[in-house]
Structures are given as C-alpha cells and as structure tokens.
Design a protein around this motif. Sequence first.
Motif, PDB file in Angstrom:
ATOM      1  N   TRP A  98      22.578  15.581  10.777  1.00  0.00           N
ATOM      2  CA  TRP A  98      23.097  15.713  12.139  1.00  0.00           C
ATOM      3  C   TRP A  98      22.812  17.099  12.707  1.00  0.00           C
ATOM      4  CZ3 TRP A  98      24.603  13.053  16.183  1.00  0.00           C
ATOM      5  CH2 TRP A  98      25.327  13.693  17.190  1.00  0.00           C
TER       6      TRP A  98
ATOM      7  N   LEU B  22      31.783  12.617  11.296  1.00  0.00           N
ATOM      8  CA  LEU B  22      30.621  12.014  10.650  1.00  0.00           C
ATOM      9  C   LEU B  22      31.033  10.917   9.666  1.00  0.00           C
ATOM     10  CD1 LEU B  22      28.438  15.199  10.143  1.00  0.00           C
ATOM     11  CD2 LEU B  22      28.069  13.337  11.778  1.00  0.00           C
TER      12      LEU B  22
ATOM     13  N   LEU C  77      24.164   7.104  15.410  1.00  0.00           N
ATOM     14  CA  LEU C  77      24.026   8.510  15.787  1.00  0.00           C
ATOM     15  C   LEU C  77      23.378   8.664  17.163  1.00  0.00           C
ATOM     16  CD1 LEU C  77      23.038  10.124  12.368  1.00  0.00           C
ATOM     17  CD2 LEU C  77      25.276  10.071  13.483  1.00  0.00           C
TER      18      LEU C  77
ATOM     19  N   ARG D 227      26.011   8.314  19.573  1.00  0.00           N
ATOM     20  CA  ARG D 227      26.777   9.562  19.672  1.00  0.00           C
ATOM     21  C   ARG D 227      26.076  10.557  20.597  1.00  0.00           C
ATOM     22  NH1 ARG D 227      31.054  11.200  16.947  1.00  0.00           N
ATOM     23  NH2 ARG D 227      31.617  13.396  17.099  1.00  0.00           N
TER      24      ARG D 227
ATOM     25  N   LEU E  67      15.649  12.770  14.074  1.00  0.00           N
ATOM     26  CA  LEU E  67      16.693  12.018  13.389  1.00  0.00           C
ATOM     27  C   LEU E  67      16.093  11.024  12.406  1.00  0.00           C
ATOM     28  CD1 LEU E  67      19.680  11.384  13.066  1.00  0.00           C
ATOM     29  CD2 LEU E  67      19.511   9.830  15.033  1.00  0.00           C
TER      30      LEU E  67
ATOM     31  N   LEU F   1      24.976  13.746   5.475  1.00  0.00           N
ATOM     32  CA  LEU F   1      24.776  13.392   6.877  1.00  0.00           C
ATOM     33  C   LEU F   1      24.963  14.607   7.782  1.00  0.00           C
ATOM     34  CD1 LEU F   1      24.209  11.238   8.971  1.00  0.00           C
ATOM     35  CD2 LEU F   1      26.652  10.669   8.975  1.00  0.00           C
TER      36      LEU F   1
ATOM     37  N   THR G 169      14.419  14.066  19.772  1.00  0.00           N
ATOM     38  CA  THR G 169      15.648  13.866  19.002  1.00  0.00           C
ATOM     39  C   THR G 169      15.523  12.656  18.091  1.00  0.00           C
ATOM     40  OG1 THR G 169      16.988  14.819  20.782  1.00  0.00           O
ATOM     41  CG2 THR G 169      18.133  13.458  19.155  1.00  0.00           C
TER      42      THR G 169
ATOM     43  N   PHE H 264      20.811  17.657  16.034  1.00  0.00           N
ATOM     44  CA  PHE H 264      21.588  18.218  17.145  1.00  0.00           C
ATOM     45  C   PHE H 264      20.884  19.424  17.745  1.00  0.00           C
ATOM     46  CE2 PHE H 264      25.019  20.949  18.812  1.00  0.00           C
ATOM     47  CZ  PHE H 264      25.621  20.066  19.697  1.00  0.00           C
TER      48      PHE H 264
END
Length: 202
Positions: A154, A127, A88, A91, A175, A150, A171, A158
């Motif tokens: 996320w 995802l 992630l 990402r 997370l 998830l 972040t 985000f």
Amino acid sequence: MARKKASPEDKIIDAALKLALAQGWRDLALADIAAEAKIGLPELAHIFHSKADILAAFERRIDAEVLAAAETEGIESESPRDRLFDVLMLRFDALGPRKPALKRIALDLAGDPMGALSLIRPALQSLGWMLEAAGIDSSGLRGAIRVRGLALVWAAAFRVWLNDGEDQARTMAELDKRLRQAEEWKDALSRLRTRKTDDAAA
C-alpha cells in the motif's frame, strides 16, 4: 430528499482536511480545526484527543465507504490477489476527492517521524479490513503478517497515487506489480517451509 446533517465528528474531519490543504498539517492547531468546524474546543476535545485521532477517524470513514462499495458492487475475482487489487482500487477511489489534502499531509508527515509513527496502528487496522473485504483472513499471527506485508504494498502504491493522473494508470501498474511480488515472496516462503519440514522428517 433532505440532506443528512453532518455529525460533529464529520465536521471536524472535514475541517481538518480543508485546513491541512490550505496551511499544512504540521503546524495546524486543534483550536483552528474547532473554529473551522464551528464547534467549541471542549466538544472537539471530547471527541478527539489529537490530530492523529482525527486522521484515524478519517481512515475509519474510508474503511466504511470501501466495505460498503465492495459489498454493493461485489468482488468477484477468483484469485485472492485480484480481489485485493479490486478492493485497494476502491480505496483509492474513495480517497480521490481528498487527494490534494492528503498529499499536503503526507509531505508534512515525511518530516515528522513521531507524527507518522502515531498513524501506523490505525493504518494497519484499516488494511486488515481491506484484506477481509477481499476474503482474506486478517486474524492471528498469519493475519498480522499479511497486514504488514500489505502495508508495504500500500505504501508503495500510495506514493505513486499521490502524483498520478485521473486515470490512475500508474497507480494500477504499481499496485499490480507490488501484489505480484508479494505473492511470489509468499510462494517462495511456503516452498522453503515445505522443504524444511521434509528435511526434518527425512
């Protein structure tokens, strides 16, 4: 080395994100996107049916970047949670260059429930690929539950990422916290199922 020529799909995606940053997403017309991409409206209509389709294609482009990065760099963490964290964060790194446009789009979609609703399915599909990149099965009923869990993780991370600094410290903290919570919920549910099975067998 010659630079790879952008495909019509990529031109449209890039034009849409550029215009979203400049003038917002909600009132952005497909004709404006076609003009910015320097292609005809019939060609755009042949490739995409809506702005939601364009964002879904952007999601798929990010999926491909993350899957390639995960394969190249290797995801070596032992625990599923740590592997998922790494994927992630890859990402978020891939999304980074487009953060200003994504922030503007997210702001507009917050006031457009129907527009946001149309993006749920492609987001869940993305995802699912992130789970697979982390070595976690996304198929079947259990996979569908994992994907939706998830999605909550996320979404929370985000929102923090959109306003985070370049170091992405907040972040990463968000997370990590959300993934730990999800793991605790999963363990608690597993214990509850085991207890019910034992009670039924008694």
